[in-house]
Design an enzyme around this catalytic site. Structure first.
Site, PDB file in Angstrom:
ATOM      1  N   ASP A 135       0.815  -1.304  -0.026  1.00 11.00           N
ATOM      2  CA  ASP A 135       0.167  -0.139  -0.056  1.00 11.00           C
ATOM      3  C   ASP A 135       0.923   1.166   0.001  1.00 11.00           C
ATOM      4  OD1 ASP A 135      -2.387  -1.402  -0.055  1.00 11.00           O
ATOM      5  OD2 ASP A 135      -2.483  -1.578   2.068  1.00 11.00           O
ATOM      6  N   GLU A 159      -9.970   0.053  -5.433  1.00 12.14           N
ATOM      7  CA  GLU A 159     -10.993  -0.458  -4.616  1.00 12.14           C
ATOM      8  C   GLU A 159     -11.841   0.207  -3.539  1.00 12.14           C
ATOM      9  OE1 GLU A 159      -9.715  -3.615  -2.078  1.00 12.14           O
ATOM     10  OE2 GLU A 159      -7.837  -2.358  -1.267  1.00 12.14           O
TER      11      GLU A 159
END
Lengths: 411, 411
Positions: B143, B244
């Site tokens: 991430d 997402e």
């Protein structure tokens, strides 16, 4: 007398359809005494009909050709266009006019079952019209479902992508202790060749994927849930591979069971795959963590880990087509068969395209184990040579360097 | 006095978390005068609490270590386990008993934000209890959302996978002439770093992906549909990349429009299907062919095209942790920063783990272009060094050879 040749690509993309195109162009250039220009249809026979065509002999530099060989998808663009059954239809007259105006002596079409139908019709039409144009098919499909030939270019790289990707999914799934089921959906609506390749990810007995569901075996939901339960009793992390085309004993696709399921806020039906549907069945039955993974288009077009064997064979298939065309063949598709040698060796040949077009070669049912959820050792022996080796690759700024038509010739 | 060290892995898998483990083990072995045995927690702090531990100094051969470096996911297994806020809780006593019985002088924990919370609590607890055990965090997350450090090991390989895979999807999408929209969903529920990497797939102005939707920019459905329409007016094949975690201006996740959210143990929302949902909106509005592709777990764990820079930096992060531990550090995480040199060079350092744990570094909003649907050149400059190079790789039977704990030590 020198002639021009025309080459097209048709059907779905693969990792090596451009390697076959590379084979056609380089072999074409290797016979300057017989071949003048290699033309390319842009978007297959459909694009050619609307006048879209490029001079591949001139427009591609030596470096372009090397890049072409490693570029996935379909450099020339593709189409899904079915020629009419009636060989008197006007479209045939139009096509042969265009062939004549470009001085085309042979047309090579790289594709699968549907594309071979085009080769068949055009070669029959040429005979009827006494046109001196030959037509030869170059096999291409990740589905590996063409009859006669041992396997098809495109399958080896797809199998290698599936095996390596499923292997990584299995490793990913194994990191937590909590019981979890991962369901991977693989391509192949009618033939299970691509799905079967997932067994290559298993490295020791009891290793994932524990269950493999092929379209050749009728799917029973209760038996599936029972098998998942037994697998979860064996180990916490269960990976299941399913074909997109699994069907129940009535022939109904499992993904069609989702009719009542997913709606968006406007009440639109959302299309669901087999794996997504099975995910909800498993979650509701066992209340464990469930994830579904659809490998999607990358299993057909990825070159991240292309098979060197596959690239090599795709090139040879393209070359063989040119050589056979020079030898006078028409109405045929290039095939390969294994020599009866201890090591893996191929022999290239031809088959009448009628033996191939609109036919499908399913996965051998006796290579599926008795319970219908695993793949036997015959397949490993068959498939391992097809995924062997990795081609050298030209990189640029950290990514594989690909050739793009949109940069060469703005549409 | 020689001491033993203990290393664990926690949180989600990455392509290079095992490269950091390789760095810890090899650096540990390089200091026999200070370090006796390197132990590994199996399934992180949670597995260690239930007695699961292995001797990494003895059990891994030299070849195993080379394989470990190229194996994705988490060799030691992982956990998502949150230690209690109350440092008097019995679990801490139990842990320090176990540390003492194994003669552990230092514990290195490879993980992301949540794992750094574990490092923080254990180091504070050690101070309170006057225990002579130091705790150091080794950063890991695809991430890239850890503060202080320039970037995190795992991100480079994820970015390279996303860029190369999206590139292939764009090629695949371009083969047909018919108008079509492909929507690719990428990981990163709060920070758009992984989604931003899709811009690296674009090779010339006007190339796909034409639209990129980041979680940092409020998502407006009508504006999205308008943008898709404009893109379709520009060219027939439109590729859109979405995080997402895209949310509307009220903070509601777009995937919740489909009513499919659940919570994980940290109270995080588990997201499914932004792209799937958008697929149905686009299909119903424009009646064109629409496909959604979720890159899913492979974007975090794939080593098919790992970044050599990332692997190298992951190893160095692990090594640095051991060196800093020997220098007396505790309660810290390893960081990297760019030197002010013309070429890309990193300097490794430490930060107090409090600066990192449970915090998130978002994608810089000024690197997102004005309309909120594209990524600016600052990001390319930042990201290109992180995806540079491909590591050499040991292969076996056509696939990358990976090290699997289940073969070494049956659980």
């Amino acid at each position: 007398m020198r002639k021009n040749i025309l080459v097209g690509q048709s059907g779905g993309p693969t990792a090596v359809i451009n390697a076959s195109l590379y084979g056609v162009i380089t072999e074409g250039k290797a016979h300057p005494e017989h071949i003048d220009t290699v033309y390319g249809m842009v978007n297959g026979i459909e694009g050619f009909l609307s006048g879209r065509c490029m001079d591949l002999s001139q427009e591609l530099t030596a470096e372009d050709l090397l890049l072409l060989k490693q570029t996935p998808a379909a450099y020339l663009g593709s189409c899904r266009y079915k020629l009419p059954e009636n060989l008197d239809a006007p479209v045939y007259g139009l096509l042969f006019e265009k062939f004549t105006s470009l001085g085309i002596g042979a047309c090579l079409y790289i594709g699968g079952n549907d594309s071979m139908d085009t080769v068949d019709k055009l070669s029959r039409c040429a005979r009827l019209r006494h046109e001196n144009v030959s037509f030869i098919g170059v096999p291409k499909t990740i589905d590996n479902d063409l009859p006669v030939t041992d396997h098809t270019p495109g399958y080896g790289s797809a199998a290698k992508y599936v095996a390596s990707t499923v292997r990584e999914i299995c490793l990913d799934a194994s990191v937590y202790q909590q019981p979890a089921v991962t369901i991977v959906e693989l391509m192949g609506r009618h033939a299970g060749w691509v799905t079967a390749a997932s067994v290559l990810a298993r490295k020791h007995p009891g290793d994932n994927p524990l269950l493999i569901y092929m379209p050749e075996v009728p799917f029973d939901m209760e038996q599936f849930l029972e098998n998942v339960k037994n697998a979860l009793d064996q180990q916490p992390n269960v990976v299941v591979c399913v074909s997109e085309g699994i069907r129940d004993k009535h022939g109904r696709f499992i993904c069609e069971y989702a009719n009542e399921a997913s709606l968006d806020t406007f009440g639109h039906k959302m299309l669901t795959g087999s794996a997504k549907l099975l995910e909800s069945y498993v979650r509701n039955r066992f209340h464990v963590k469930v994830r579904s993974v659809e490998l999607n288009v990358n299993q057909r077009c990825s070159s991240l880990l292309a098979s060197a064997a596959d690239v090599h064979e795709a090139v040879l298939s393209g070359r063989t087509a040119v050589q056979q065309m020079l030898g006078g063949a028409t109405g045929c598709m290039v095939t390969c068969s294994r020599r009866h040698t201890p090591s893996y060796e191929l022999e290239y040949g031809l088959t009448d395209v009628c033996n191939v077009c609109n036919k499908e070669k399913g996965f051998p049912v006796d290579w599926i184990t008795q319970k219908g959820t695993d793949i036997g050792p015959q397949f490993l022996e068959y498939a391992l040579p097809l995924i062997a080796g990795e081609p050298e690759r030209i990189m640029e700024l950290g990514l594989p360097k690909y050739l793009s038509r949109s940069r060469k010739t703005p549409a």
